[in-house]
Design a protein around this motif. Structure first.
Motif: not given
Length: 75
Positions: A13, A54-61, A64
């Protein structure tokens, strides 16, 4: 989630050069104000640490669980 899978997801990622810095320096509030490495060393499940990143860096669902492999299949 195994630690090797966690590290593979982080590298895929964020890129290998940045992954080491991210794991060592980024503080995650949702895992006790620890870096990812500190959280894992303290016994936090790598899956929980991965989702916190993922939440901190706005990784799309849809990413993930990793980026799609060539041909559209997931790893």
């Amino acid at each position: 989630m195994r630690l090797s899978e966690f590290r593979g997801l982080v590298e895929a990622e964020f890129g290998a050069p940045y992954a080491g810095t991210l794991l060592r320096d980024h503080v995650l509030g949702s895992v006790g104000g620890r870096t990812p490495n500190e959280a894992i060393e303290a016994g936090v499940d790598p899956r929980e640490v991965w989702f916190a990143l993922c939440d901190d860096f706005d990784v799309p669902a849809e990413r993930r669980w990793g980026r799609p492999a060539q041909g559209g299949a997931r790893r």
